[in-house]
Design a protein around this motif. Structure first.
Motif, PDB file in Angstrom:
ATOM      1  N   THR A 266       0.849  -1.186   0.000  1.00 48.23           N
ATOM      2  CA  THR A 266       0.000   0.000   0.000  1.00 48.23           C
ATOM      3  C   THR A 266       0.886   1.239   0.000  1.00 48.23           C
ATOM      4  O   THR A 266       2.094   1.164   0.249  1.00 48.23           O
ATOM      5  CB  THR A 266      -0.914   0.051   1.243  1.00 48.23           C
TER       6      THR A 266
ATOM      7  N   CYS B  97       5.044   2.437   1.684  1.00 55.31           N
ATOM      8  CA  CYS B  97       6.178   2.990   0.938  1.00 55.31           C
ATOM      9  C   CYS B  97       6.751   4.256   1.564  1.00 55.31           C
ATOM     10  O   CYS B  97       7.769   4.781   1.085  1.00 55.31           O
ATOM     11  CB  CYS B  97       5.762   3.286  -0.501  1.00 55.31           C
TER      12      CYS B  97
ATOM     13  N   VAL C 176       1.807  -1.479  -6.234  1.00 58.37           N
ATOM     14  CA  VAL C 176       1.301  -0.933  -4.975  1.00 58.37           C
ATOM     15  C   VAL C 176      -0.084  -0.347  -5.202  1.00 58.37           C
ATOM     16  O   VAL C 176      -0.286   0.462  -6.112  1.00 58.37           O
ATOM     17  CB  VAL C 176       2.262   0.140  -4.413  1.00 58.37           C
TER      18      VAL C 176
END
Length: 305
Positions: A186, A190, A262
């Motif tokens: 998600t 990051c 992501v």
């Protein structure tokens, strides 16, 4: 002043493109002394210095050099268009067309386009050259390229000029990628990761900075590269996360180092780059429109991936 030899103008453009007489000589197939003689002869004819020599062999254009180069590009483009028309008439309508494409388009967006175009236009001779947008624009204006496929990361970036015809082909998404198994699945995952991006000042890096500001991120760029394939290799090793065009990601095939896209990026803030087709106003042919249509469909396919 007598008429100027077009070869001298092309030499000037090559020297300005490469910033070096020796590099320009290699590109033109001349010895360096011939390039020096061409520039000296051109300077004598126009009566002013066109290039400033730097220590180490480099050169930079003077104001007069830049002005003459702009005019030279237009002259050479008009000459190329005239020659192409004359050749087409001589061959009963079988013209040659030169297409410039950036690396991603050449390898991912249009792998089957030349074959498709050949079937639709069997009498057209196609020349496809891989070139980045900045160099491609010079080639387009000089008549070396008839159609340029380019991308634009930010609205204020080139390409964009009143002397060219520009057709928007769509917007290609950039995906936030991570190595599978690193736990980065998600956007929040990051935030503390190391990032890979283009060098400071490049469009890629400025796009990341602008996107990160909108999404509340402060990415720590530990790896800098302007090559997306290198970026993907670093990401696949679990060393970083980064934004990569969808067409490049779709070309990644390494079962030993799988990637993860992501998720959870805000729909209104997803990063994209514009894909454009550029031609000179007088360089028109049905194959140009067909290639632009194929490119537009390929860009659209990346959005549905």
């Amino acid at each position: 002043m007598n008429g100027i030899d077009p070869r001298l103008l092309r030499t000037l453009l090559e020297v300005m493109r490469h910033g070096s007489m020796s590099t320009a000589a290699a590109a033109l197939g001349y010895v360096p002394s011939a390039v020096s003689q061409h520039i000296a002869r051109l300077e004598r004819q126009v009566g002013t210095e066109l290039l400033s020599r730097r220590p180490g062999g480099g050169v930079t254009p003077t104001a007069g050099g830049r002005a003459l180069a702009d005019a030279a590009a237009r002259v050479l483009a008009a000459t190329a268009d005239f020659q192409r028309l004359a050749d087409g008439i001589a061959r009963s309508g079988a013209p040659e067309l030169s297409i410039g494409v950036y690396a991603t388009a050449a390898g991912r967006l249009l792998p089957t386009a030349p074959a498709t175009l050949r079937r639709a236009h069997p009498d057209v001779v196609l020349h496809v050259t891989e070139t980045e947008p900045v160099d491609g624009l010079r080639g387009l204006r000089a008549g070396e390229i008839d159609l340029l496929l380019a991308y634009r990361s930010l609205p204020e970036d080139p390409p964009g000029a009143a002397d060219l015809r520009i057709r928007g082909l769509g917007r290609e998404p950039l995906w936030l990628m991570a190595a599978r198994g690193t736990g980065a699945v998600t956007l929040d995952d990051c935030r503390e990761a190391d990032w890979v991006a283009g060098h400071v000042g490049t469009a890629d890096r400025r796009l990341l900075r602008r996107w990160a500001h909108r999404t509340g991120l402060d990415p720590a760029v530990r790896y800098e590269t302007d090559d997306y394939h290198t970026a993907l290799a670093l990401i696949a090793q679990g060393l970083a996360v980064g934004l990569v065009p969808a067409s490049v990601v779709c070309g990644w095939h390494d079962p030993a180092r799988p990637l993860t896209r992501v998720e959870g990026l805000p729909a209104a803030e997803r990063p994209e780059r514009e894909v454009l087709a550029l031609t000179r106003p007088r360089a028109s042919h049905p194959v140009v429109d067909d290639l632009a249509d194929l490119s537009s469909a390929a860009v659209g396919a990346t959005r549905g991936s």
